[in-house]
Design an enzyme around this catalytic site. Structure first.
Site, mmCIF file in Angstrom:
data_model
loop_
_atom_site.group_PDB
_atom_site.id
_atom_site.type_symbol
_atom_site.label_atom_id
_atom_site.label_comp_id
_atom_site.label_asym_id
_atom_site.label_seq_id
_atom_site.Cartn_x
_atom_site.Cartn_y
_atom_site.Cartn_z
ATOM 1 N N GLY A 8 0.796 -1.227 0.000
ATOM 2 C CA GLY A 8 0.000 0.000 0.000
ATOM 3 C C GLY A 8 0.826 1.273 0.000
ATOM 4 N N ASN A 64 1.507 3.028 -2.568
ATOM 5 C CA ASN A 64 0.793 3.985 -3.434
ATOM 6 C C ASN A 64 -0.437 4.543 -2.733
ATOM 7 O OD1 ASN A 64 2.009 4.266 -6.266
ATOM 8 N ND2 ASN A 64 2.201 2.079 -5.822
ATOM 9 N N HIS A 124 0.457 0.757 -12.832
ATOM 10 C CA HIS A 124 1.172 -0.443 -13.295
ATOM 11 C C HIS A 124 2.651 -0.101 -13.474
ATOM 12 C CE1 HIS A 124 1.671 -4.295 -15.287
ATOM 13 N NE2 HIS A 124 2.437 -3.669 -16.156
ATOM 14 N N THR A 130 9.290 5.014 -6.550
ATOM 15 C CA THR A 130 9.460 6.450 -6.294
ATOM 16 C C THR A 130 8.700 7.261 -7.356
ATOM 17 O OG1 THR A 130 11.593 5.974 -5.325
ATOM 18 C CG2 THR A 130 11.207 8.251 -5.959
HETATM 19 C C1 GRF Z 1 2.959 -1.173 -7.653
HETATM 20 O O1 GRF Z 1 4.201 -1.399 -8.255
HETATM 21 C C2 GRF Z 1 1.903 -1.021 -8.684
HETATM 22 O O2 GRF Z 1 2.375 -0.487 -9.897
HETATM 23 C C3 GRF Z 1 1.425 -2.429 -8.891
HETATM 24 O O3 GRF Z 1 1.503 -3.023 -7.634
HETATM 25 C C4 GRF Z 1 2.488 -2.371 -6.854
HETATM 26 C C5 GRF Z 1 1.848 -1.977 -5.568
HETATM 27 O O4 GRF Z 1 2.793 -1.464 -4.656
HETATM 28 N N1 GRF Z 1 0.109 -2.470 -9.480
HETATM 29 P P1 GRF Z 1 2.293 -0.838 -3.286
HETATM 30 O O5 GRF Z 1 1.471 -1.904 -2.570
HETATM 31 O O6 GRF Z 1 1.488 0.387 -3.600
HETATM 32 O O7 GRF Z 1 3.546 -0.525 -2.537
#
Ligand code: GRF
Length: 194
Positions: A15, A17, A110, A173
Site C-alpha cells: 500500500g 501507493n 502499473h 518512487t
Molecule cells: C505497484 O508497483 C503497482 O504499480 C502495482 O503493484 C504495486 C503496488 O505497490 N500495481 P504498493 O502496494 O502500492 O507498494
C-alpha cells in the site's frame, strides 16, 4: 473550501501507493477524501496505513466466482458512491460487470510503460527483455489486463547492474509522484463537468 470528492482505494499488499494518495490529500494537493480501503488480504500492511490515517477499511475475501466477488465489492462501494476507485496493487482481475458498473471511474497503476510489459512481473519482464528504460503508468481500467486508456506515465531508466529489487524501488518512487498527479487531473476534470 472546494467540495472533497469521495474516493475508495483497493489494495492487496504494502500500500505504498495508497500512502502516497493519503499524503497528497493531507498536504492539500487533492480535493478528495479517501472514504475507504478495500483489501482481499487480512495481512496487507495497507490495513495499518488505513488505521493510522483514520480511513475505514473493509476486508473482502472472494467466496465464489468473479461476478459474485464484484457484487461483494459493489455492496461496499455503492453506499459510498465514489467519484474514483483507485486500484493500488490490487491483485485480482475484476469481473466485466464490475467494470461496467463503474466505467470511467476505475484507475490503476502499473509498473511499466504500457502497452509494454502488461500483467504480472512487469519489472522482471523489462529486465529479461533487455530494455534500456521502463517506467510506470496510471491508466483507466477496462475489461483487458492493463489495456485501458493511459492517463499519465513516467519513464525510469534501467541502469547497468539493476536487479528486480533496485529497479522496483526506483519505479515506486516514480509511482508515488504520478498517482497523485494523475488523480489531480481526473478530479479537476470531474469538477469541471459538474
Ligand atoms: C505497484 O508497483 C503497482 O504499480 C502495482 O503493484 C504495486 C503496488 O505497490 N500495481 P504498493 O502496494 O502500492 O507498494
Amino acid at each position: 473550501m472546494p467540495k472533497l470528492l469521495p474516493i475508495v482505494v483497493l489494495a492487496s499488499g504494502n500500500g505504498s501507493n495508497f500512502q502516497a494518495l493519503i499524503d497528497a490529500i493531507r498536504e492539500g494537493k487533492l480535493a478528495a477524501e479517501i472514504r475507504g480501503l478495500i483489501t482481499d488480504n487480512v495481512q496487507a500492511p495497507a490495513l495499518e496505513r488505513a488505521r493510522r490515517a483514520g480511513i475505514p477499511s473493509h476486508v473482502a475475501i472472494p467466496d465464489g466466482d468473479r461476478t459474485a466477488y464484484a457484487q461483494q465489492l459493489q455492496s461496499i462501494l455503492d453506499p459510498i458512491a465514489p467519484a474514483l476507485i483507485c486500484l493500488a496493487g490490487f491483485m485480482r482481475i475484476l469481473a466485466p460487470s464490475f467494470i461496467a458498473a463503474y466505467r470511467g471511474r476505475i484507475m490503476n497503476i502499473h509498473p511499466s510503460l504500457l502497452p509494454q510489459f502488461p500483467g504480472l512481473h512487469a519489472v522482471a519482464q523489462a529486465l529479461a527483455a533487455g530494455a534500456r528504460e521502463t517506467g510506470c503508468t496510471v491508466h483507466w481500467v477496462d475489461e483487458g489486463i492493463d489495456t485501458g486508456p493511459i492517463i499519465l506515465q513516467e519513464r525510469v531508466p534501467i541502469l547497468a547492474g539493476d536487479t528486480v529489487v533496485s529497479l522496483t524501488e526506483r519505479i515506486h518512487t516514480a509511482e508515488h509522484r504520478i498517482y497523485p498527479e494523475a488523480m489531480r487531473h481526473c478530479l479537476e476534470s470531474i469538477i469541471a463537468k459538474k
